[in-house]
Enzyme design. Structure first.
Site, PDB file in Angstrom:
ATOM      1  N   CYS A   1       0.874  -1.175   0.000  1.00 59.43           N
ATOM      2  CA  CYS A   1       0.000   0.000   0.000  1.00 59.43           C
ATOM      3  C   CYS A   1       0.907   1.220   0.000  1.00 59.43           C
ATOM      4  CB  CYS A   1      -0.984  -0.017   1.163  1.00 59.43           C
ATOM      5  SG  CYS A   1      -0.247   0.180   2.795  1.00 59.43           S
TER       6      CYS A   1
HETATM    7  O1  LIG Z   1      -1.020   3.504   2.698  1.00 57.68           O
HETATM    8  C1  LIG Z   1      -2.174   3.164   2.721  1.00 57.68           C
HETATM    9  C2  LIG Z   1      -2.761   2.477   3.891  1.00 57.68           C
HETATM   10  O2  LIG Z   1      -1.804   2.227   4.879  1.00 57.68           O
HETATM   11  C3  LIG Z   1      -3.065   3.466   1.565  1.00 57.68           C
HETATM   12  O3  LIG Z   1      -2.443   3.105   0.384  1.00 57.68           O
HETATM   13  C4  LIG Z   1      -3.400   4.944   1.580  1.00 57.68           C
HETATM   14  O4  LIG Z   1      -4.035   5.251   2.790  1.00 57.68           O
HETATM   15  C5  LIG Z   1      -4.312   5.292   0.417  1.00 57.68           C
HETATM   16  O5  LIG Z   1      -5.504   4.584   0.577  1.00 57.68           O
HETATM   17  P1  LIG Z   1      -6.891   5.221   0.097  1.00 57.68           P
HETATM   18  O6  LIG Z   1      -6.752   5.421  -1.377  1.00 57.68           O
HETATM   19  O7  LIG Z   1      -7.894   4.192   0.488  1.00 57.68           O
HETATM   20  O8  LIG Z   1      -7.042   6.508   0.842  1.00 57.68           O
END
Ligand SMILES: O=C(CO)[C@H](O)[C@H](O)COP(=O)(O)O
Length: 167
Positions: free
Chosen positions: A65
């Protein structure tokens, strides 16, 4: 090996990860933003990839992520998974040697493509330590998944040290 890979974002480094694993001869099972129509929420796709490991559908998993934190947290909630968020090759090697980590978590933000290759080299080359102290630590962590709180964790003074007795 068969490797499950998840990412919540369709980033170039996540695509490079798929290509690199295939280049190295691994079979890849893709989740999240790396697979059409899949649920790409970081919690969901990380869990899906991680579950493949204790279920025997994959030998290892790599969960990604943006920060790597959410992916590692989700993976570590799966019984039988020891996921390690690695930002360099030394950490990736240590995660295999000392932690017997079976899931690698990566930050899409921090991992460049050259660094990715270094991390994968270390991750696949290293083997878990057979030192009894290292195995005991891994067994302890595994026991935390279902076991009761230990005397040591409660801070009782035991033969292992003085944890919990400070101010
Ligand atoms: O690093 C992350 C979680 O730890 C995610 O990639 C980041 O928060 C982006 O997620 P979203 O697009 O759902 O906001």
């Amino acid at each position: 090996m068969r490797i499950s890979v998840s990412s919540d974002m369709d980033e170039p480094v996540a695509r490079a990860l798929l290509a690199e694993l295939r280049e190295r001869g691994h079979e890849v099972l893709a989740y999240g933003a790396l697979r059409p129509e899949d649920d790409a929420r970081w919690a969901v796709c990380s869990e899906a990839a991680a579950r493949d490991v204790p279920a025997g559908r994959a030998d290892r998993a790599v969960v990604c992520c943006w920060t790597g934190t959410g992916a590692s947290i989700a993976a570590n909630k799966v019984t039988g998974v020891r996921a390690a968020l690695c930002t360099d090759a030394y950490t990736a090697r240590g995660a295999r040697v000392w932690n017997d980590a079976n899931v690698l978590a990566l930050s899409l933000r921090l991992t460049s493509e050259p660094l990715l290759k270094e991390i994968l080299d270390a991750w696949f080359d290293a083997e878990p330590s057979t030192d009894p102290d290292d195995r005991e630590n891994v067994s302890h962590v595994t026991g935390l998944e279902t076991g009761p709180e230990t005397d040591f964790a409660r801070g009782d003074r035991g033969e292992r040290g003085e944890r919990g007795t400070g101010p």
